[in-house]
Design a protein around this motif. Structure first.
Motif, PDB file in Angstrom:
ATOM      1  N   GLY A   1      -9.335   3.957   2.721  1.00  0.00           N
ATOM      2  CA  GLY A   1      -8.618   2.750   3.094  1.00  0.00           C
ATOM      3  C   GLY A   1      -9.595   1.678   3.532  1.00  0.00           C
ATOM      4  O   GLY A   1     -10.138   1.762   4.638  1.00  0.00           O
TER       5      GLY A   1
ATOM      6  N   ASP B   1       2.716   6.428  -1.753  1.00  0.00           N
ATOM      7  CA  ASP B   1       1.568   6.168  -2.617  1.00  0.00           C
ATOM      8  C   ASP B   1       0.661   7.394  -2.712  1.00  0.00           C
ATOM      9  O   ASP B   1       0.132   7.721  -3.784  1.00  0.00           O
TER      10      ASP B   1
ATOM     11  N   ASP C   1      -7.621   2.286  -1.567  1.00  0.00           N
ATOM     12  CA  ASP C   1      -6.308   1.647  -1.420  1.00  0.00           C
ATOM     13  C   ASP C   1      -6.490   0.178  -1.047  1.00  0.00           C
ATOM     14  O   ASP C   1      -6.012  -0.300  -0.021  1.00  0.00           O
TER      15      ASP C   1
ATOM     16  N   GLN D   1       4.618   2.100  -0.374  1.00  0.00           N
ATOM     17  CA  GLN D   1       4.204   2.376   0.994  1.00  0.00           C
ATOM     18  C   GLN D   1       3.168   3.502   0.966  1.00  0.00           C
ATOM     19  O   GLN D   1       3.121   4.318   0.055  1.00  0.00           O
ATOM     20  N   TRP D   2       2.343   3.592   1.986  1.00  0.00           N
ATOM     21  CA  TRP D   2       1.168   4.466   1.888  1.00  0.00           C
ATOM     22  C   TRP D   2       1.514   5.940   1.745  1.00  0.00           C
ATOM     23  O   TRP D   2       0.830   6.668   1.007  1.00  0.00           O
TER      24      TRP D   2
ATOM     25  N   ASP E   1      -3.668  -2.643  -0.331  1.00  0.00           N
ATOM     26  CA  ASP E   1      -2.975  -2.630   0.954  1.00  0.00           C
ATOM     27  C   ASP E   1      -3.105  -3.986   1.633  1.00  0.00           C
ATOM     28  O   ASP E   1      -4.155  -4.645   1.539  1.00  0.00           O
TER      29      ASP E   1
END
Length: 529
Positions: free
Chosen positions: A41, A235, A79, A231-232, A82
């Motif tokens: 992330g 995902d 990601d 959404q994470w 995001d």
């Protein structure tokens, strides 16, 4: 004789245990390779925990390469689509980023001014870190994955099976969160912000979502082409289904979500991968390392003082035990790593070699250690010599080991350079010397006299015997004698095996050091002795 491959099939080393699980999975599936994934992330600068995840995954991958005949790949997934939910504290001019909150990281300007976006900057940092260690990986950007259409089939399937996916998610949410939650996060066509808004309608046949933005305007967008992101948590599982991932490890903070990830993956037609949950990295105060706050060690900081292999060795150790990642762990990791190098080459038994951490650090191609002086000893030598550069240490090292040189001992040369830096940055500011007690003064005087009259070999064991003889009849327990040596002569509570220190620093030089300590020249002088 047992081969290394045979030993690996029964070894209790955790990379081999995980590799055997993956081998069983591969044998049961009709795939032409095994895919490892690690996620990242990029909301802040990459930190050492990211490296640890890739390093450990690579250890399992290489273990599988040894015991199996199936090709392997490693995907590092960022990601970066995001939305930036908060401004990181450790970047230049944080206020300039506030107007870009909730925009995808790859659409946020780079505060460092070196890349086309903040996401691209952090991705480049990640790749540079990974390349430093020679990892074999494929980098995948979520932005490219969504916007290029590579994710479209799974996103259409998510729209078709929206109710089933929502059922999985809603069970994990509080009542108030359920009222507005959707697995889809639309990206506003005008503002470019990632919106956390409820869906008015999801059309599975058309693959579209309808929603109102914050101003109350209604929009309908296709789920494909990067118009929305998941959404994470959804995902996570959706990536597994899209890429057909076979293995992913993640931190303990994700462990409770594993059933969610697995359920999402199955609902989207995939088979969940094998999992490995590791304990978290902590800073010196025991707090979880955070990439946004920048606490804990960075990879660059570790490499300022020690070689890359010592960090890989540290990552190997007990991955299911929480680790404090701060500067104090570096000397111990360096010395233990070289101890294991020597143990590996001293062992002819394949079982012992397969269980040795350095086998996994080096993917089986284990070098010899050329560290004739331990890192912790180099730190003490830097202290008493007042060393400002590695050349000062080499004068002592050559006398102790005449055949050693920077060219013949590159590991030792690198360690000497790191030890001087480490000493000046961490040891020197914390040194506190004290005067000896009367009993300690008598023992130190005898040790000094015996050293001045020494005509035996300048040998670690022989000199250790002298130190022991001097203290044996005066101190009970003996650790009080050694603690006195460390506190009075080195300004520390712990130290090296003292006979080895005398052999390295010099017999006459150690006698002189004792005189200076008893004269009070060291007390109050923490900067140099």
């Amino acid at each position: 004789m047992t081969s290394l491959r045979d030993a690996a099939m029964t070894s209790k080393a955790w990379p081999f245990e995980e590799a055997r699980r993956l081998l069983k999975r591969a044998e049961a599936r009709d795939k032409d390779h095994v895919l490892f994934e690690t996620g990242y992330g990029p909301s802040g600068l990459p930190h050492i925990g990211t490296f640890g995840e890739v390093a450990r995954t690579t250890m399992i991958r290489r273990a599988l390469d040894l015991i199996g005949d199936i090709p392997t790949r490693l995907v590092c997934f960022s990601d970066d689509l995001d939305g930036m939910r908060k401004v990181p504290e450790n970047v230049p001019n944080p206020p300039a980023l506030r107007e870009h909150l909730q925009r995808p990281l790859t659409d946020v300007p780079d505060p460092f001014g070196t890349h086309e976006s903040f996401g691209a900057h952090n991705n480049a940092r990640l790749r540079r870190f990974l390349d430093t260690f020679g990892f074999d990986y494929e980098f995948v950007s979520a932005t490219e994955f969504y916007r290029s259409g590579r994710f479209d089939d799974v996103l259409r399937r998510a729209a078709e099976r929206y109710d089933d996916l929502m059922a999985i998610m809603l069970k994990s949410l509080r009542d108030e969160r359920r009222q507005t939650y959707s697995i889809f996060l639309p990206i506003h066509p005008e503002t470019g912000r990632v919106l956390y808004v409820p869906m008015k309608h999801v059309d599975g046949a058309d693959g579209t979502v309808t929603f109102d933005d914050e101003a109350g305007r209604e929009w309908t967008l296709p789920v494909t082409g990067g118009n929305v992101k998941l959404q994470w948590k959804p995902d996570f599982g959706a990536r597994w289904a899209a890429l057909d991932v076979d293995f992913e490890m993640y931190g303990k903070d994700h462990a409770a979500n594993t059933p969610i990830y697995d359920g999402i993956c199955r609902t989207l037609g995939g088979r969940p991968p094998e999992h490995f949950t590791y304990e978290l990295f902590l800073d010196a105060e025991g707090h979880k390392i955070s990439k946004s706050s920048g606490n804990g060690l960075s990879i660059d900081e570790w490499l300022t003082y020690a070689a890359t292999e010592s960090l890989s060795y540290f990552m190997y150790q007990k991955p299911k035990t929480a680790k404090r990642m701060h500067f104090d762990v570096i000397p111990k990791a360096v010395d233990e790593y070289h101890q294991q190098l020597r143990a590996f080459h001293a062992a002819n038994d394949p079982d012992k070699r397969a269980a040795n951490p350095v086998f996994h650090v080096h993917s089986g191609d284990v070098p010899q250690s050329d560290m004739v002086v331990p890192f912790t000893m180099l730190l003490n030598l830097a202290s008493v010599a007042g060393a400002e550069d590695k050349d000062a240490l080499w004068g002592f090292i050559r006398r102790y080991a005449p055949d050693a040189s920077p060219e013949a001992n590159p590991q030792l040369d690198r360690a000497a350079e790191g030890a001087v830096r480490y000493y000046n940055d961490f040891v020197k500011p914390a040194k506190v010397f004290r005067l000896p007690t009367e009993a300690e003064r008598a023992a130190l005087s005898e040790l000094r006299d015996r050293l001045r009259g020494w005509d035996g070999p300048v040998d670690d064991e022989a000199l250790q015997g002298v130190v022991y003889e001097v203290g044996r009849d005066r101190f009970d327990p003996m650790r009080d004698w050694f603690r006195a040596l460390y506190q009075v002569l080195l300004g520390a509570d712990q130290g090296p095996r003292f006979g080895g220190f005398i052999a390295l620093y010099g017999v006459r030089e150690t006698a002189d050091l004792i005189d200076r300590a008893m004269a009070g020249e060291l007390v109050g002088n923490s900067a140099a002795v």
